[in-house]
Write a protein that holds these residues in place. Structure first.
Motif, mmCIF file in Angstrom:
data_model
loop_
_atom_site.group_PDB
_atom_site.id
_atom_site.type_symbol
_atom_site.label_atom_id
_atom_site.label_comp_id
_atom_site.label_asym_id
_atom_site.label_seq_id
_atom_site.Cartn_x
_atom_site.Cartn_y
_atom_site.Cartn_z
ATOM 1 N N ARG A 283 14.027 -61.323 10.147
ATOM 2 C CA ARG A 283 15.315 -60.960 9.067
ATOM 3 C C ARG A 283 16.185 -60.051 9.633
ATOM 4 N N ALA A 284 15.755 -59.001 10.434
ATOM 5 C CA ALA A 284 16.415 -57.904 10.985
ATOM 6 C C ALA A 284 17.381 -58.433 12.084
ATOM 7 N N LEU A 285 16.740 -59.303 12.908
ATOM 8 C CA LEU A 285 17.279 -59.793 14.405
ATOM 9 C C LEU A 285 18.498 -60.650 14.095
ATOM 10 N N LEU A 286 18.143 -61.651 12.920
ATOM 11 C CA LEU A 286 19.040 -62.686 12.690
ATOM 12 C C LEU A 286 20.089 -61.963 11.979
ATOM 13 N N GLY A 287 19.857 -60.956 11.055
ATOM 14 C CA GLY A 287 21.023 -60.238 10.418
ATOM 15 C C GLY A 287 21.851 -59.394 11.262
ATOM 16 N N GLN A 288 21.399 -58.890 12.429
ATOM 17 C CA GLN A 288 22.216 -58.317 13.370
ATOM 18 C C GLN A 288 23.035 -59.228 13.968
ATOM 19 N N PHE A 289 22.624 -60.454 14.448
ATOM 20 C CA PHE A 289 23.484 -61.553 14.916
ATOM 21 C C PHE A 289 24.387 -62.076 14.014
ATOM 22 N N ALA A 290 24.168 -62.086 12.722
ATOM 23 C CA ALA A 290 24.846 -62.693 11.945
ATOM 24 C C ALA A 290 26.137 -61.702 11.713
ATOM 25 N N ASP A 291 25.821 -60.291 11.820
ATOM 26 C CA ASP A 291 26.857 -59.233 11.830
ATOM 27 C C ASP A 291 27.703 -59.302 12.872
ATOM 28 N N ARG A 292 27.502 -60.014 13.918
ATOM 29 C CA ARG A 292 28.168 -59.822 15.230
ATOM 30 C C ARG A 292 28.096 -58.644 15.818
ATOM 31 N N GLN A 293 26.732 -58.256 15.959
ATOM 32 C CA GLN A 293 26.360 -57.099 16.646
ATOM 33 C C GLN A 293 25.925 -57.514 18.028
ATOM 34 N N ALA A 294 26.063 -58.986 18.077
ATOM 35 C CA ALA A 294 25.630 -59.198 19.763
ATOM 36 C C ALA A 294 26.312 -60.755 19.752
ATOM 37 N N ASP A 295 26.426 -61.100 21.185
ATOM 38 C CA ASP A 295 27.359 -62.197 21.641
ATOM 39 C C ASP A 295 26.413 -63.312 21.490
ATOM 40 N N LEU A 296 25.147 -63.314 22.018
ATOM 41 C CA LEU A 296 24.036 -64.158 22.377
ATOM 42 C C LEU A 296 22.786 -63.911 21.540
ATOM 43 N N LEU A 297 22.317 -64.945 21.195
ATOM 44 C CA LEU A 297 20.803 -64.908 20.924
ATOM 45 C C LEU A 297 19.916 -65.746 21.649
ATOM 46 N N VAL A 298 19.114 -65.347 22.412
ATOM 47 C CA VAL A 298 18.161 -65.779 23.434
ATOM 48 C C VAL A 298 16.937 -66.022 22.906
ATOM 49 N N GLY A 299 16.454 -67.284 22.700
ATOM 50 C CA GLY A 299 15.127 -67.430 22.167
ATOM 51 C C GLY A 299 14.289 -68.818 22.566
ATOM 52 N N THR A 300 13.215 -68.953 22.081
ATOM 53 C CA THR A 300 12.350 -70.169 22.465
ATOM 54 C C THR A 300 12.331 -70.912 21.145
ATOM 55 N N GLN A 301 11.334 -71.886 20.811
ATOM 56 C CA GLN A 301 11.462 -72.889 20.020
ATOM 57 C C GLN A 301 11.788 -72.594 18.590
ATOM 58 N N MET A 302 11.506 -71.030 18.253
ATOM 59 C CA MET A 302 11.720 -70.601 17.175
ATOM 60 C C MET A 302 13.452 -70.826 16.583
ATOM 61 N N LEU A 303 14.059 -71.006 17.549
ATOM 62 C CA LEU A 303 15.699 -71.301 17.539
ATOM 63 C C LEU A 303 15.900 -72.659 17.006
ATOM 64 N N THR A 304 14.876 -73.550 17.026
ATOM 65 C CA THR A 304 15.065 -74.849 16.808
ATOM 66 C C THR A 304 14.705 -75.338 15.175
ATOM 67 N N LYS A 305 14.111 -74.154 14.452
ATOM 68 C CA LYS A 305 13.518 -74.466 13.179
ATOM 69 C C LYS A 305 14.533 -74.392 11.955
ATOM 70 N N GLY A 306 15.561 -75.045 12.054
ATOM 71 C CA GLY A 306 16.503 -75.029 11.004
ATOM 72 C C GLY A 306 17.470 -73.676 10.522
ATOM 73 N N ILE A 307 17.436 -72.880 11.664
ATOM 74 C CA ILE A 307 18.267 -71.513 11.486
ATOM 75 C C ILE A 307 19.558 -72.219 11.359
ATOM 76 N N ASP A 308 20.413 -71.378 10.240
ATOM 77 C CA ASP A 308 21.795 -72.083 10.118
ATOM 78 C C ASP A 308 22.701 -70.784 10.635
ATOM 79 N N LEU A 309 23.414 -70.930 11.497
ATOM 80 C CA LEU A 309 24.448 -69.791 12.054
ATOM 81 C C LEU A 309 25.722 -70.468 12.316
#
Length: 823
Positions: free
Chosen positions: A620-646
């Protein structure tokens, strides 16, 4: 088991239990005993006028102990090998009818289908701690008097209890102090002067919190005391003690003085533990597209059991369909169960569900503490309409009046348990449960599993296919550009980023957009090799290379095994030739982050993999930071494929697709296609169109071509043709035997004996025995035997107890029905 169940299960849990025929003629009961080292059925006598029924949680004597057990079957005739005079009696019913008929039938079906013991299934189904051995205690009741008579043993027990400050002792202590304690206790229980109860284990005791209740503000009290009471009155007359102390800036002794004066009451109250849930506000139903509305109408019109495959492209609004399908079910007083493949997906999904349904939503998965899982079960047993969201194990959630089951991303292999046994698939168990509960089952995916696809195309009365072929608001699917990395090398680009991806990354900052970078491995590099002699650093416990981990420039480099988690520092010199020259090969998430820092210092990136999400709440914390535009890129493994809505993501870069191809598994192409389509689907879900850059050394591979065209059906047709020719699922069935142990020769010999016993057979084909793809993991050697059944029936398996006897005491044999992992 019975420990926490005593305090845990209310009578509401048994309200749905049907009369199962505990007729007067039944004199014995078979009990599934829960005792360390023992998993079996034992026969006990029924007490006179007993109301014991199948599914009851019982307390029974077992050797010198008192243990928990489950009533499995009532008998009116004893087996021939048992002597009625030697059979001991059930002590007590701890929880009547805990397992309602449908739930009990489900657990039995899981045990039978996956060829495992019933107790193993029960342990998987219940939260941790409920099956722990508990402490039985004896408590003196208020109606005991000095005139109470009985045997010397009964009198001795009474005298002990009267001397105790708490008026109770553990049964184990009483047995040590009193000769003939068992008979003496039975006398006292019949006389109703003592009670026997089971103390819950400490790790699952209910959580208590001090509450303050206002009684009166009359009488002679100081102004300060009156001010505190007025605050309590304005808050409705009840508050948690900590909240009142903070609000009034007072102390606990002050409140105790007010209690002594009769102005208020301090008392502990139980608080149900639950996962942290932020304030998400309220959200009304969203307007649906015509296609969504048609799909929802068909789902709502479905009555009784039906399996519905909801095939919707990424971003087509499947979650909104789930929400609006569940709403009328809750209004009817029923509950819904929603399963997701990854813990990391639950925060996003639960926030959307809580915004719609508020406190009716509860979460259940393995990352919760034991106390949170324990209390979530209690909440679900309350009988109130609710939505339970969880991962694989939540399929056993004890929701009464179940009206709908949803498996989101149903194709994901995370729904299959590999270990420990039972090796169940949540999709299979969900179908059985939906049949037993007579409710619909929705399987949602943009890339359905071939098994679900074939079932949906059979046009059976209880099988439906629904499609959402377009994204909401007619948003376009992302364009997919395939980059040939061989050409990049020929053009002297040695970076892990192609020139096209580099250009896309530079444009992110200029346009104020965000992106995802996907790579299928965590860590820095796949392996470390000596540049002088070629020696590869390997795990001492497993037959795999150690992966190089280097989180940042100043951190100490580590070599880590991704199988047993062994870690060590990188040596200064090669253990084989003494050369100081090492080289890291391959790429992982850590290396991608370091390359981004070197080539694009203006871009801030967040790493999202199993290393960075170990801590509770990290997803929750990492996705929240990304959604709040605290970062430009999210770098990840297959966890990124499992239905995340961004919705803000416009660029997806797939660093290397080749690691997903050509694996030694007949499902390799299917999984690669699903993974690549799913990660590509993260792009362009908002107002801006999306772009995907897929880097590969095999641009002509059929999977890569199919992903670029984003056409599911042609890919599936070609894949099914191969499966049918080779009798692989969904046109055949597989059963995998795993043989493992600490001695390599013993394991091999055991595998050969089991294979010889299995062959020959007209019902199945035997493949093996053969060493597993990775022979040794965590100091255990592994061999496999695969059985291929051309038909759906796998009832022709030989007796597993006999097969295990062929392995000896040092080698274990486990069975995996419908295996998803053959590696």
């Amino acid at each position: 088991m019975t420990a926490s169940m005593l305090d845990f299960f209310s009578t509401d849990a048994s309200s749905g239990l049907a009369e199962l025929g505990a007729a007067n003629s039944n004199r014995w009961v078979e009990v599934l005993v829960d005792c360390p080292g023992t998993q079996g059925l034992y026969t006990y006598a029924l007490p006179i006028e007993s109301a014991i029924q199948v599914g009851d949680i019982l307390s029974v004597p077992f050797g010198t102990q008192q243990v928990g057990g489950i009533a499995v079957r009532l008998l009116n005739v004893l087996p021939d090998d048992l002597d009625a005079d030697q059979i001991r009696s059930v002590d007590a019913i701890v929880s009547a009818g805990f397992f309602p008929p449908s739930y009990w039938a489900l657990l039995n079906q899981v045990a039978e289908y996956y060829h495992t013991s019933l107790m193993q299934v029960v342990k998987v189904a219940l939260p941790p701690g409920l099956l722990a051995r508990s402490q039985r205690r004896i408590r003196l009741l208020g109606n005991a008097t000095d005139e109470t008579t009985g045997s010397p043993a009964a009198q001795h027990i009474l005298s002990l209890l009267k001397l105790s400050k708490t008026k109770d002792y553990s049964w184990q202590f009483i047995q040590r102090q009193v000769q003939g304690a068992y008979r003496g206790l039975q006398e006292l229980l019949k006389a109703n002067v003592v009670e026997s109860y089971l103390e819950p284990p400490a790790n699952v005791r209910p959580k208590l919190r001090q509450a303050v209740t206002l009684i009166s503000i009359e009488g002679e009290i100081s102004d300060r005391y009156r001010e505190i009471l007025e605050v309590l009155k304005r808050q409705g007359g009840e508050m948690w003690m900590t909240d009142l102390l903070q609000l009034c800036r007072t102390t606990a002794p002050t409140l105790r003085k007010l209690e002594q004066q009769g102005c208020l009451i301090l008392q502990p109250r139980e608080v149900l533990r639950s996962e942290y849930a932020p304030d998400v506000g309220e959200e009304g139903e969203k307007s649906l597209t015509d296609t969504q509305a048609a799909v929802l109408k068909e789902i709502r019109q479905t009555t009784g059991f039906a399996q519905i495959l909801l095939h919707g492209v990424t971003g087509s609004g499947k979650t909104e369909v789930y929400l609006q399908a569940i709403a009328p079910i809750l209004r009817r007083g029923q509950s819904a169960l929603v399963l997701v493949p990854e813990i990391g997906l639950t925060p996003q999904l639960t926030d959307r569900f809580r915004a719609r349904f508020g406190d009716q939503v509860c979460v259940y998965h393995s990352a919760l503490s034991d106390g949170e899982r324990f209390d979530t079960w209690r909440q679900m047993l309350s009988g109130t309409p609710q939505v339970a969201i969880g991962t694989r194990s939540a399929i056993f959630a004890p929701l009464p009046k179940l009206g709908l089951i949803v498996l989101d991303e149903e194709h994901d292999s995370s729904f299959k348990q590999d270990q420990p046994v039972p090796c169940y698939h949540a999709r299979t168990v969900a179908r059985w449960r939906a049949e037993l509960e007579s409710c619909p089952l929705i399987l949602g995916s943009a890339t359905p599993s071939l098994e679900s696809w074939v079932t949906a195309q059979e046009n059976k009365p209880q099988s439906h296919y629904l499609s959402l072929p377009q994204r909401i608001l007619d948003r376009p699917m992302p364009t997919i550009e395939v980059v040939d990395m061989r050409q990049e090398l020929r053009d002297r680009n040695g970076s892990i980023f192609s020139r096209s991806l580099q250009k896309g990354l530079r444009q992110l900052k200029d346009h104020g957009q965000q992106g995802l970078l996907f790579i299928h491995r965590r860590g820095h590099s796949t392996f470390v090799s000596c540049r002088s002699c070629g020696y590869v650093m390997e795990c001492p416990n497993c037959d795999v290379s150690l992966s190089f981990h280097h989180t940042h420039e100043t951190a100490k480099p580590l070599l880590r095994c991704h199988y047993c988690n062994h870690a060590q520092g990188q040596p200064k010199a090669c253990p084989s030739c003494g050369s100081p020259y090492f080289k890291q090969f391959g790429s992982g998430t850590q290396r991608v982050i370091q390359e981004l820092e070197r080539q694009f210092p203006e871009l801030k990136a967040i790493r999202f993999d199993s290393d960075t999400t170990r801590a509770k709440g990290a997803h929750r914390a990492l996705l929240g930071q990304f959604a709040d535009r605290q970062a430009d890129l999210l770098v990840g493994t297959q966890m990124l494929t499992k239905g995340i809505d961004l919705p803000q993501v416009t660029l997806v870069g797939i660093i290397s697709a080749d690691g997903l191809l050509n694996l030694a598994d007949f499902r390799a192409s299917e999984r690669a296609f699903q993974t690549l389509v799913q990660v590509a689907g993260r792009a362009g879900r908002g107002e801006e169109p999306g772009r995907v850059i897929l880097q590969t050394y095999s641009p002509d591979h059929p999977v890569i071509q199919a992903v670029q065209r984003q056409q599911y059906e042609p890919f599936v047709a070609a894949e099914l043709q191969q499966r049918e020719a080779l009798h692989y699922p969904p046109y055949g069935r597989l059963v995998l035997f795993r043989i493992s142990g600490g001695n390599a020769i013993a394991v091999q010999k055991a595998a050969e004996r089991v294979a010889a016993e299995l062959s020959p057979s007209e019902e199945y084909e035997v493949l093996g025995p053969a060493p597993a793809t990775i022979l040794r993991v965590a100091q255990r050697y592994r061999w496999q035997i695969l059985l291929k059944f051309p038909a759906a029936d796998v009832s022709g398996l030989p007796d597993l107890a006999h097969l295990r006897s062929l392995c000896g005491s040092t080698v274990s044999l486990t069975i995996d029905v419908d295996p998803m992992n053959l590696m």
